[in-house]
Design a protein around this motif. Structure first.
Motif, PDB file in Angstrom:
ATOM      1  N   SER A 212      17.100  12.032  77.886  1.00 32.31           N
ATOM      2  CA  SER A 212      17.619  10.669  77.910  1.00 32.31           C
ATOM      3  C   SER A 212      18.473  10.372  79.135  1.00 32.31           C
ATOM      4  N   ASP A 213      19.112  11.406  79.715  1.00 30.48           N
ATOM      5  CA  ASP A 213      19.943  11.175  80.903  1.00 30.48           C
ATOM      6  C   ASP A 213      19.116  10.730  82.100  1.00 30.48           C
ATOM      7  N   VAL A 214      17.817  11.017  82.097  1.00 34.08           N
ATOM      8  CA  VAL A 214      16.961  10.564  83.195  1.00 34.08           C
ATOM      9  C   VAL A 214      16.965   9.040  83.244  1.00 34.08           C
ATOM     10  N   ALA A 215      16.789   8.399  82.095  1.00 36.07           N
ATOM     11  CA  ALA A 215      16.831   6.932  82.055  1.00 36.07           C
ATOM     12  C   ALA A 215      18.252   6.426  82.233  1.00 36.07           C
ATOM     13  N   ARG A 216      19.212   7.114  81.661  1.00 37.86           N
ATOM     14  CA  ARG A 216      20.604   6.655  81.717  1.00 37.86           C
ATOM     15  C   ARG A 216      21.110   6.600  83.156  1.00 37.86           C
ATOM     16  N   ALA A 232       3.434  19.659  87.237  1.00 29.41           N
ATOM     17  CA  ALA A 232       3.826  19.942  85.856  1.00 29.41           C
ATOM     18  C   ALA A 232       3.542  18.769  84.943  1.00 29.41           C
ATOM     19  N   PRO A 233       3.016  19.016  83.739  1.00 28.32           N
ATOM     20  CA  PRO A 233       2.955  17.958  82.734  1.00 28.32           C
ATOM     21  C   PRO A 233       4.358  17.623  82.253  1.00 28.32           C
ATOM     22  N   VAL A 234       4.557  16.374  81.826  1.00 23.06           N
ATOM     23  CA  VAL A 234       5.880  15.923  81.385  1.00 23.06           C
ATOM     24  C   VAL A 234       5.808  15.499  79.920  1.00 23.06           C
ATOM     25  N   LEU A 235       6.685  16.061  79.138  1.00 22.34           N
ATOM     26  CA  LEU A 235       6.858  15.681  77.745  1.00 22.34           C
ATOM     27  C   LEU A 235       8.173  14.936  77.603  1.00 22.34           C
ATOM     28  N   VAL A 236       8.213  13.970  76.716  1.00 24.22           N
ATOM     29  CA  VAL A 236       9.466  13.292  76.392  1.00 24.22           C
ATOM     30  C   VAL A 236      10.140  14.062  75.272  1.00 24.22           C
ATOM     31  N   GLU A 237      11.462  14.186  75.347  1.00 25.44           N
ATOM     32  CA  GLU A 237      12.186  14.989  74.356  1.00 25.44           C
ATOM     33  C   GLU A 237      11.843  14.557  72.932  1.00 25.44           C
ATOM     34  N   SER A 238      11.995  15.460  71.997  1.00 20.20           N
ATOM     35  CA  SER A 238      11.529  15.248  70.627  1.00 20.20           C
ATOM     36  C   SER A 238      12.314  14.151  69.935  1.00 20.20           C
ATOM     37  N   ARG A 239      11.766  13.681  68.840  1.00 17.97           N
ATOM     38  CA  ARG A 239      12.420  12.622  68.068  1.00 17.97           C
ATOM     39  C   ARG A 239      13.830  13.029  67.652  1.00 17.97           C
ATOM     40  N   ARG A 240      14.058  14.289  67.401  1.00 15.55           N
ATOM     41  CA  ARG A 240      15.379  14.740  66.947  1.00 15.55           C
ATOM     42  C   ARG A 240      16.444  14.555  68.022  1.00 15.55           C
ATOM     43  N   ASP A 241      16.026  14.528  69.302  1.00 16.85           N
ATOM     44  CA  ASP A 241      16.969  14.412  70.412  1.00 16.85           C
ATOM     45  C   ASP A 241      16.967  13.035  71.067  1.00 16.85           C
ATOM     46  N   LEU A 242      15.962  12.234  70.802  1.00 18.55           N
ATOM     47  CA  LEU A 242      15.700  11.038  71.598  1.00 18.55           C
ATOM     48  C   LEU A 242      16.795   9.983  71.459  1.00 18.55           C
ATOM     49  N   GLU A 243      17.359   9.576  72.602  1.00 17.56           N
ATOM     50  CA  GLU A 243      18.314   8.473  72.659  1.00 17.56           C
ATOM     51  C   GLU A 243      17.767   7.309  73.496  1.00 17.56           C
ATOM     52  N   ARG A 244      16.960   7.613  74.484  1.00 16.51           N
ATOM     53  CA  ARG A 244      16.269   6.587  75.253  1.00 16.51           C
ATOM     54  C   ARG A 244      15.054   7.212  75.930  1.00 16.51           C
ATOM     55  N   SER A 246      12.380   8.159  78.697  1.00 19.58           N
ATOM     56  CA  SER A 246      12.666   8.445  80.104  1.00 19.58           C
ATOM     57  C   SER A 246      11.444   8.692  80.972  1.00 19.58           C
ATOM     58  N   PHE A 247      10.220   8.446  80.481  1.00 15.41           N
ATOM     59  CA  PHE A 247       9.045   8.704  81.313  1.00 15.41           C
ATOM     60  C   PHE A 247       7.921   7.768  80.887  1.00 15.41           C
ATOM     61  N   ASP A 418      13.183   2.395  80.957  1.00 15.90           N
ATOM     62  CA  ASP A 418      14.440   2.209  80.227  1.00 15.90           C
ATOM     63  C   ASP A 418      14.386   1.002  79.298  1.00 15.90           C
ATOM     64  N   THR A 419      13.396   0.990  78.430  1.00 15.65           N
ATOM     65  CA  THR A 419      13.229  -0.131  77.500  1.00 15.65           C
ATOM     66  C   THR A 419      13.160   0.323  76.057  1.00 15.65           C
ATOM     67  N   LEU A 420      13.527   1.586  75.784  1.00 15.52           N
ATOM     68  CA  LEU A 420      13.531   2.060  74.403  1.00 15.52           C
ATOM     69  C   LEU A 420      14.818   2.819  74.140  1.00 15.52           C
TER      70      LEU A 420
END
Length: 501
Positions: A212-216, A232-244, A246-247, A418-420
């Motif tokens: 989330s700090d990437v978007a922040r 490298a493939p990019v994954l967005v952090e899991s639902r348990r961690d997600l605050e915003r 970022s990709f 940065d829209t979620l």
């Protein structure tokens, strides 16, 4: 000028545009000052809420979406207590939220009186990085400035300042100066950046997790470049961690949500945690990262790398600056050596395999949750898929539908940065007020996707939305039960399992 008027002036000098307030009698001096200062150009707009939890979550949503400080004004110990759950949500998100709390006069505080507590600051302390009580009216401006400044000290945390009612009424107090200052950003250690670049250069099967700090920090472009340089493939952090989010989902390297138990990740030879804390553990039995995989952790809090897992390298500093320097270093090392065709081929094959796996996983989800099926029962999962397809990748979203968020994220697209916004705190009701704060900050129609339980905790937000004419649409996923508890019962195998309906 009263101390209450000076306080409002201090907020204005700090360019605080809005204050989210659920007042009581202790705030009467502030309410009087608002009327007296009405018409002043820079006076913050006090937005009335009917519950303190909404005031705090609005401040949180506003802070996240604007990048400014979100200020909530609460009433005594009971008001602070009502706001603590969402103050915790702000803390988890490292959101710049400042809470002012009006308390009873100093002559009353030592006694057992209505809405007083001798340990109010101790109550708030676990959820804030700075807590303080104004001790003298003449120190009020310094105290306000210190509170606001502290919200920007990395790693950012909320701050709480309590102000006695008689101090606010003082005409002789608040005679100091407002000290507006910005918090410093840390540059990463150049040696750590070089070490990280070497790890990426040697990796054949790297994976990046976008935190989330990437978007922040507005570091999405830097992360995209890093993914492209490293293959490298990019994954967005899991639902348990997600605050915003970022990709962008339309980027060629996007490979879905991070799930440490995914079989393919066992073949990863470098896991890059970019702009995020150590992943949360849902339970001690489940790993939060793939076991045995080397970790490169890019974080802003020096306490995060190594918190639960040994890291191969830690780059500690401002997320945007760290990623930009890392890209420069990767580029410099690539240009200074002859290209290794076998390494490039290995990374290309790895990226293709991960993307193919992600596409296959999506097809499985689509088969499990078809958009149209003759005679199929309509479920929360099918509703979220329809919603994802309907919303598209551009609108502002605030997600707080606990058990329905994961199905939604599986199908959701995000093509605008940065829209979620979401919460990993578990603080029910957060999304109702946060959506209002996001809409106010961006001056744009915001869609709040919330669960029926969240609405029950956050229904006072509807009054503020209507009164303030905020452009928010709420979509309520109503599964008719406490689904999180039901799911837990089914997994537990305990005696209550047979009564989960």
């Amino acid at each position: 000028m009263s101390a209450a008027s000076a306080l409002i002036g201090a907020l204005a000098e700090w360019q605080v545009r809005h204050v989210f307030c659920c007042p009581g009698t202790s705030e009467i001096p502030v309410l009087d000052a608002i009327v007296e200062l009405r018409g002043e150009v820079h006076v913050p707009h006090f937005i009335l809420t009917t519950h303190e939890a909404i005031a705090v979550s609005m401040a949180d949503g506003y802070a996240r979406a604007s990048g400014d400080i979100g200020v909530a004004y609460l009433h005594t110990n009971v008001g602070v207590a009502n706001g603590l759950a969402h103050l915790y949500a702000a803390q988890v998100a490292r959101s710049r939220v400042a809470v002012l709390a009006g308390i009873k006069g100093t002559a009353t505080l030592p006694h057992r009186a209505l809405t007083t507590s001798p340990r109010l600051l101790e109550t708030a302390a676990p959820y804030a990085g700075h807590v303080w009580q104004n001790l003298r009216p003449e120190d009020l401006l310094d105290d306000v400035s210190r509170m606001l400044w502290s919200t920007g000290v990395v790693p950012e945390q909320p701050a709480v300042l309590t102000v006695p009612q008689n101090h606010l009424m003082s005409e002789a107090g608040a005679t100091g100066h407002v000290h507006v200052r910005s918090s410093a950003r840390q540059s990463p250690d150049p040696d750590a950046v070089r070490e990280a670049a070497e790890l990426l250069r040697h990796a054949r099967h790297p994976v990046i997790v976008a935190g989330s700090d990437v978007a922040r920090r507005g570091a999405e472009s830097a992360l995209e470049r890093l993914a492209e340089r490293s293959g490298a493939p990019v994954l967005v952090e899991s639902r348990r961690d997600l605050e915003r989010w970022s990709f962008r989902t339309d980027h060629p390297a996007f490979a879905g949500l991070f799930e440490p138990s995914a079989p393919l990740l066992a073949d990863c030879d470098l896991l890059v945690l970019a702009g995020m804390p150590t992943p949360l553990e849902f339970s001690s039995e489940r790993p939060s990262v793939p076991p045995g995989v080397p970790i490169l952790h890019v974080a802003e809090d020096a306490a995060e790398p190594g918190r639960r897992h040994r890291t191969a390298c830690a780059v500690v500093g401002d997320t945007r600056l760290s990623l930009e320097l890392l890209v420069e270093c990767v580029d410099a090392r690539a240009s200074g050596r002859e290209a290794d065709p076998s390494a490039s081929a290995a990374r290309a094959a790895w990226l293709a395999a991960v993307l193919d796996h992600a596409a296959g996983q999506r097809r499985c989800w689509e088969d499990e949750v078809p958009l149209t099926a003759e005679g199929a029962a309509f479920s929360a999962a099918s509703a979220t898929r329809v919603l994802a397809d309907t919303v598209g990748g551009e609108p502002l979203l605030v997600l707080d539908a606990v058990t329905s968020t994961l199905p939604l994220l599986r199908f959701l697209t995000r093509t605008r940065r940065d829209t979620l916004f979401a919460t990993a705190s578990g603080s029910l009701g957060w999304g109702m007020g946060a959506a209002l704060g996001v809409a106010l900050a961006r001056d744009e129609r915001t869609l709040g996707v919330v669960g029926d339980g969240v609405v029950q905790f956050g229904v006072p937000a509807l009054w503020t939305a209507a009164r303030s004419h905020l452009p928010v649409t709420f979509v309520v996923v109503n599964n008719g039960r406490y689904q999180a508890v039901v799911s837990g019962l089914r997994q537990s195998g305990g005696a209550a399992r047979q009564h989960d309906d």
